[in-house]
Design an enzyme around this catalytic site. Structure first.
Site, mmCIF file in Angstrom:
data_model
loop_
_atom_site.group_PDB
_atom_site.id
_atom_site.type_symbol
_atom_site.label_atom_id
_atom_site.label_comp_id
_atom_site.label_asym_id
_atom_site.label_seq_id
_atom_site.Cartn_x
_atom_site.Cartn_y
_atom_site.Cartn_z
ATOM 1 N N CYS A 1 -0.142 3.742 2.528
ATOM 2 C CA CYS A 1 0.511 3.238 3.951
ATOM 3 C C CYS A 1 1.975 3.718 4.189
ATOM 4 O O CYS A 1 2.220 4.203 5.388
ATOM 5 C CB CYS A 1 0.200 2.004 4.065
ATOM 6 S SG CYS A 1 -1.275 1.173 3.832
ATOM 7 N N CYS B 1 0.837 -1.033 0.165
ATOM 8 C CA CYS B 1 -0.050 0.102 -0.037
ATOM 9 C C CYS B 1 0.822 1.325 -0.153
ATOM 10 O O CYS B 1 1.611 1.669 0.970
ATOM 11 C CB CYS B 1 -0.882 -0.263 1.178
ATOM 12 S SG CYS B 1 -1.573 1.605 1.467
#
Length: 110
Positions: free
Chosen positions: A37, A34
């Protein structure tokens, strides 16, 4: 001053580290693949130091811990869950700038 670091939690440790915590907790639900993230990770590391002893910041890998992630109703990552006294008080979905995260953290301490 001691440097605090984010704490890694798992399906097995989520309840003890988050729901039973004596201080408010910010839960970062993330995954290795991600991109957003990875954008917020350094912000959370800095905030873990800034708020050491007042708010605990924990990280849970969504891919490795599907039980906890499903139980707390996460459908998109990154998600930040803001917990106090064993209950989720707020949530941020997606990558947000540091001031937005700080505002939510301050609300936990109010």
């Amino acid at each position: 001053m001691t440097l605090a670091a984010t704490i890694t939690v798992t399906d097995a440790t989520f309840d003890a580290e988050v729901l039973c915590a004596k201080v408010p907790v910010v839960v970062d639900i993330w995954a290795a693949w991600c991109g957003p993230c990875k954008q917020i990770a350094p912000i959370l590391d800095q905030l873990a130091t800034d708020y050491a002893g007042r708010i605990k910041i924990v990280k849970i890998d969504a891919d490795q811990n599907p039980e906890a992630v499903t139980a707390i109703g996460v459908t998109s990552i990154p998600t930040l869950g803001f917990y106090k006294d064993g209950a989720r008080r707020d949530m941020l979905i997606g990558a947000h700038p540091k001031p937005v995260i700080v505002e939510k953290m301050e609300a936990l301490l109010a």
